[in-house]
Motif scaffolding. Structure first.
Motif, PDB file in Angstrom:
ATOM      1  N   THR A  78       0.814  -1.215   0.000  1.00  0.00           N
ATOM      2  CA  THR A  78       0.000   0.000   0.000  1.00  0.00           C
ATOM      3  C   THR A  78       0.847   1.265   0.000  1.00  0.00           C
ATOM      4  OG1 THR A  78      -0.164  -0.157   2.425  1.00  0.00           O
ATOM      5  CG2 THR A  78      -1.991  -1.072   1.135  1.00  0.00           C
ATOM      6  N   THR A  79       1.994   1.242   0.677  1.00  0.00           N
ATOM      7  CA  THR A  79       2.818   2.450   0.767  1.00  0.00           C
ATOM      8  C   THR A  79       3.785   2.587  -0.406  1.00  0.00           C
ATOM      9  OG1 THR A  79       4.420   1.267   2.166  1.00  0.00           O
ATOM     10  CG2 THR A  79       2.685   2.505   3.267  1.00  0.00           C
ATOM     11  N   MET A 144       4.504   3.601   7.912  1.00  0.00           N
ATOM     12  CA  MET A 144       3.229   4.245   8.198  1.00  0.00           C
ATOM     13  C   MET A 144       2.241   3.910   7.089  1.00  0.00           C
ATOM     14  SD  MET A 144       3.433   6.105  11.034  1.00  0.00           S
ATOM     15  CE  MET A 144       2.068   7.219  10.788  1.00  0.00           C
ATOM     16  N   MET A 145       1.003   3.654   7.460  1.00  0.00           N
ATOM     17  CA  MET A 145      -0.023   3.417   6.450  1.00  0.00           C
ATOM     18  C   MET A 145      -1.357   3.936   6.961  1.00  0.00           C
ATOM     19  SD  MET A 145      -0.886  -0.665   6.586  1.00  0.00           S
ATOM     20  CE  MET A 145      -2.162  -0.415   5.359  1.00  0.00           C
ATOM     21  N   ASN A 146      -2.208   4.298   6.032  1.00  0.00           N
ATOM     22  CA  ASN A 146      -3.521   4.824   6.371  1.00  0.00           C
ATOM     23  C   ASN A 146      -4.594   3.783   6.071  1.00  0.00           C
ATOM     24  OD1 ASN A 146      -2.479   7.412   7.080  1.00  0.00           O
ATOM     25  ND2 ASN A 146      -2.390   7.942   4.895  1.00  0.00           N
ATOM     26  N   ARG A 147      -5.692   3.905   6.753  1.00  0.00           N
ATOM     27  CA  ARG A 147      -6.814   3.029   6.472  1.00  0.00           C
ATOM     28  C   ARG A 147      -7.468   3.419   5.147  1.00  0.00           C
ATOM     29  NH1 ARG A 147      -9.544   3.232  12.538  1.00  0.00           N
ATOM     30  NH2 ARG A 147      -7.819   2.156  13.607  1.00  0.00           N
ATOM     31  N   ALA A 152     -12.240   4.634   7.040  1.00  0.00           N
ATOM     32  CA  ALA A 152     -11.319   5.504   7.772  1.00  0.00           C
ATOM     33  C   ALA A 152     -11.758   5.710   9.214  1.00  0.00           C
ATOM     34  CB  ALA A 152     -11.203   6.848   7.061  1.00  0.00           C
ATOM     35  N   PRO A 225      -3.634  -1.826   9.085  1.00  0.00           N
ATOM     36  CA  PRO A 225      -4.403  -0.569   9.128  1.00  0.00           C
ATOM     37  C   PRO A 225      -5.058  -0.302  10.483  1.00  0.00           C
ATOM     38  CG  PRO A 225      -5.599  -2.236   7.888  1.00  0.00           C
ATOM     39  CD  PRO A 225      -4.246  -2.802   8.167  1.00  0.00           C
ATOM     40  N   GLU A 228      -2.053   1.291  12.079  1.00  0.00           N
ATOM     41  CA  GLU A 228      -1.589   2.322  11.135  1.00  0.00           C
ATOM     42  C   GLU A 228      -0.079   2.563  11.212  1.00  0.00           C
ATOM     43  OE1 GLU A 228      -4.919   5.411  10.207  1.00  0.00           O
ATOM     44  OE2 GLU A 228      -4.773   5.266  12.391  1.00  0.00           O
TER      45      GLU A 228
END
Length: 329
Positions: A78-79, A144-147, A152, A225, A228
């Motif tokens: 994802t990142t 670091m990753m976001n939902r 969210a 996630p 996060e």
């Protein structure tokens, strides 16, 4: 009639629990939703270990490592590659299935505590890769990753975790009651007898590790996630031991054992926080007393109670029928 009434009661209880899991979170704050989401995520990993240990009888101390593999797979894709979270799930499933299959080969040669040492070595190796291969995992600096945008908020992400747990539970329920599940249980009870009955013990041993490891990877994809931030610290041997404790405390070999064990492992320390610095000591003592009293876990206590009740009912029925039989004779 009694069996039908018991099934009806179980169905009503199951519906009530499902309704509570859907409705109660509407009243919780952010931290409460995090705790319930963590329970759902770890319950998936515990279900996988219950398949490997509780049903197939293969000891594993590597489930935490597969949670880490799933988490890093989701975080890296994802990142670095910009993949959506759900697209990383098939990659984590295939990767954990393949590694779990390979890890199952030592189980063909060694058993019990020897197998535990093999899986312990793999867990240590996975942690060293997470920590030292900075070109891939960023090492101790983490990722670091976001939902996902659709999930969210804490409440929506909880429902994602709960829905995933529901899908995994239904799939596991079907698997246990399929010929594969019966083969797993035959392998646990007596591998030699299972082999004499024509069960391919080699294949089912490998499948037990592969499927259990896959569910660990699914748990990891949701874990990333949830927090996060993915770094090596959570994926030490301690996580594998926590998941193992969930299975044993809840009841290894019982379908609902991982749910109950994960609930205790996640919520009981929170309930004991009023004791401040002593809550972990009290938590450990409670678990030790439980396992001394019932090595089969909490559901083992319930199973013994129901078995004793059935025995007493059968004895009472025989005693009531004896005079009738004598009169007939």
């Amino acid at each position: 009639m009694t069996a039908r009434r018991s099934r009806l009661f179980a169905a009503i209880a199951l519906v009530a629990v499902a309704a509570a899991l859907v409705l109660i979170p509407l009243t919780l704050n952010r931290y409460g939703l995090y705790i319930l989401s963590r329970w759902a995520v770890l319950a998936i990993a515990a279900i996988g270990l219950n398949l490997t240990l509780g049903y197939a009888g293969q000891v594993s101390l590597a489930q935490g490592a597969f949670v880490g593999i799933g988490a890093y797979t989701a975080a890296i894709l994802t990142t670095s590659a910009g993949w959506p979270l759900l697209a990383t799930l098939p990659v984590a499933i295939v990767l954990c299935f393949a590694i779990g299959w390979l890890l199952g080969y030592p189980a063909l040669r060694v058993q019990h505590h020897y197998l535990a040492f093999v899986t312990l070595a793999f867990s240590t190796l996975a942690f060293l890769v997470f920590r030292n291969e900075e070109w891939l995992t960023k090492g101790i600096y983490g990722l670091m990753m976001n939902r996902p945008a659709w999930f969210a908020s804490p409440l929506s992400f909880y429902y994602l975790c709960l829905g995933s747990l529901g899908v995994v539970s239904l799939a596991t329920w079907w698997l246990i009651r399929s010929p594969w599940g019966r083969a797993f249980m035959a392998l646990r009870e007596n591998p030699i007898r299972a082999l004499s009955l024509g069960i391919d013990t080699r294949r089912y041993t490998l499948m037990a590790f592969a499927i259990g490891s896959t569910l660990g990877g699914v748990s990891g994809v949701l874990y990333a996630p949830l927090v996060e931030f993915v770094d090596p610290t959570p994926f030490t041997l301690a996580l594998s031991l926590d998941i193992l404790m969930m299975v044993i405390v809840g009841g290894a070999g019982f379908f609902f054992g991982p749910f109950l064990g994960a609930l205790i492992a996640v919520l009981l320390p929170e309930w004991l926080r009023f004791t401040q610095g002593f809550y972990l000591i009290l938590y450990a003592l409670l678990v030790m007393v439980l396992l001394v009293y019932s090595p089969q876990g909490l559901l083992g206590i319930l199973d013994r109670f129901l078995a004793d009740r059935r025995t007493r009912a059968a004895s009472a029925a025989r005693a009531a029928a004896a005079p009738t039989l004598e009169e007939t004779a």
